[in-house]
Motif scaffolding. Sequence first.
Motif, PDB file in Angstrom:
ATOM      1  N   THR A 189       0.729  -0.916  -0.050  1.00 51.74           N
ATOM      2  CA  THR A 189       0.072   0.202   0.023  1.00 51.74           C
ATOM      3  C   THR A 189       0.856   1.328   0.337  1.00 51.74           C
ATOM      4  OG1 THR A 189      -0.358   0.309   2.472  1.00 51.74           O
ATOM      5  CG2 THR A 189      -2.078  -1.165   1.392  1.00 51.74           C
ATOM      6  N   GLN A 190       0.268   2.223  -0.289  1.00 54.66           N
ATOM      7  CA  GLN A 190       0.711   3.268  -0.629  1.00 54.66           C
ATOM      8  C   GLN A 190       1.318   4.114   1.243  1.00 54.66           C
ATOM      9  OE1 GLN A 190      -0.011   7.040   0.573  1.00 54.66           O
ATOM     10  NE2 GLN A 190       2.195   7.725  -0.553  1.00 54.66           N
ATOM     11  N   PRO A 191       0.565   3.705   1.866  1.00 57.53           N
ATOM     12  CA  PRO A 191       0.823   4.455   3.362  1.00 57.53           C
ATOM     13  C   PRO A 191       2.248   3.701   3.464  1.00 57.53           C
ATOM     14  CG  PRO A 191      -1.626   4.151   3.182  1.00 57.53           C
ATOM     15  CD  PRO A 191      -0.640   3.219   2.191  1.00 57.53           C
ATOM     16  N   ALA A 192       2.214   1.824   3.435  1.00 56.82           N
ATOM     17  CA  ALA A 192       3.739   0.626   3.864  1.00 56.82           C
ATOM     18  C   ALA A 192       4.585   1.679   3.065  1.00 56.82           C
ATOM     19  CB  ALA A 192       3.541  -0.225   3.978  1.00 56.82           C
ATOM     20  N   ILE A 193       4.676   2.113   1.622  1.00 61.17           N
ATOM     21  CA  ILE A 193       6.026   2.935   0.986  1.00 61.17           C
ATOM     22  C   ILE A 193       6.343   3.685   1.999  1.00 61.17           C
ATOM     23  CG2 ILE A 193       7.030   3.952  -0.207  1.00 61.17           C
ATOM     24  CD1 ILE A 193       6.386   0.335  -1.011  1.00 61.17           C
ATOM     25  N   SER A 194       4.976   4.920   2.427  1.00 62.17           N
ATOM     26  CA  SER A 194       5.700   5.833   2.638  1.00 62.17           C
ATOM     27  C   SER A 194       6.449   5.757   4.415  1.00 62.17           C
ATOM     28  CB  SER A 194       4.668   6.799   2.538  1.00 62.17           C
ATOM     29  OG  SER A 194       3.630   7.248   1.780  1.00 62.17           O
ATOM     30  N   GLN A 195       5.578   5.101   5.288  1.00 60.98           N
ATOM     31  CA  GLN A 195       6.389   3.818   6.370  1.00 60.98           C
ATOM     32  C   GLN A 195       7.411   3.655   6.179  1.00 60.98           C
ATOM     33  OE1 GLN A 195       4.277   1.307   8.274  1.00 60.98           O
ATOM     34  NE2 GLN A 195       4.298   2.370  10.290  1.00 60.98           N
ATOM     35  N   HIS A 196       8.067   3.338   5.763  1.00 58.53           N
ATOM     36  CA  HIS A 196       9.415   2.034   5.376  1.00 58.53           C
ATOM     37  C   HIS A 196      10.174   3.328   5.371  1.00 58.53           C
ATOM     38  CE1 HIS A 196       7.825  -1.887   3.353  1.00 58.53           C
ATOM     39  NE2 HIS A 196       7.990  -1.415   4.534  1.00 58.53           N
ATOM     40  N   VAL A 197      10.144   4.734   4.359  1.00 62.33           N
ATOM     41  CA  VAL A 197      11.256   5.298   3.988  1.00 62.33           C
ATOM     42  C   VAL A 197      11.176   6.163   5.302  1.00 62.33           C
ATOM     43  CG1 VAL A 197      11.275   7.408   2.971  1.00 62.33           C
ATOM     44  CG2 VAL A 197      10.699   6.081   1.557  1.00 62.33           C
ATOM     45  N   THR A 198      10.114   6.977   5.720  1.00 61.06           N
ATOM     46  CA  THR A 198       9.862   7.492   6.646  1.00 61.06           C
ATOM     47  C   THR A 198      10.858   6.666   8.209  1.00 61.06           C
ATOM     48  OG1 THR A 198       7.729   8.523   6.643  1.00 61.06           O
ATOM     49  CG2 THR A 198       9.144   8.330   8.960  1.00 61.06           C
TER      50      THR A 198
END
Length: 309
Positions: free
Chosen positions: A35-44
């Motif tokens: 999911t897009q939130p999962a990708i954002s969380q990985h980067v953060t």
Amino acid sequence: MLSRRDEISVRRVRSLLTVLELNSFTQAADVLGLTQPAISQHVTQLERQLGFALLVRDREGLRLSPAGSSLLPGLRRLVAGNEAIVDQLASLSLGTEQILRVASVASFAAMFIGPAFLALRPRFPSHVLDIVEIDSEVTFQLVRSNEIDFGISSVFVPSPGLLFEPLCQDGACVVLSTLHPLAARSELGDEDVLAEPFIRFPSGTTSGNWLAMMSERSGLQPKTVVEVRQLMTGCQLAQQNIGLTIVPEIAARSCPLPGLAVIPLRDGLPPRKLGVVTSEFHQASQFENAVLSQLREMTWQSQDVQALR
């Protein structure tokens, strides 16, 4: 500062690199099946772990921060190394006894390493050959870090911890379509070649270096119509009569396309010398030694290399 317990997650790094490649969190999520939130969380999470921003957004979209740019080569190696391990584990689980990792000039791999491996298959039926096709100083880094067992290179520079054994040499030749007006010639000079539409390989390659020498000694500049990076692409374009190009003899022999003529240069150029790059700390396996012995025999049969030693 990171401690040994704060090891960098390959999954987070893969998410970062995919976002950077596609310039989109949403597209990266689609490609990676997340999911897009999962990708954002990985980067953060990765940025928080490292202690600085890795991505910045401007009018052109997403790009790496200065700190992220400095880490990019290492992050790419981390993901590539993990993928290589996964591939090797899959191969070993299917009964592979050993994987021999080699970096080589593409033409040498086609002309010599492939046939050498084939000749040894009856003795080593459960062994696998893994070839990376490169011809640059990256080979030295891979040998030194033990990411490959040996390399075949034409650009060796004496370096601590590395050994170089010459195997063979080849000179420059012109490849062009049999439909080209110059195809009937027995040899070609600099002025003949540089007056025609030219298919150019990058600077730093053997072909690129030879072209620079021809331009310097003749005072003429090539009429570049196409720039390519792969040998086969260059030869195929020459076959289609888009232009002509200069390649090493072994490279021309490894691409025996119908309708492609190979003509020697009238004025010679310094030959390309190919050899094996190994680490003095590397312990070769029986399979590796057998491959190297086969390569020595094959190259000695193909030409006299005494002058190289």
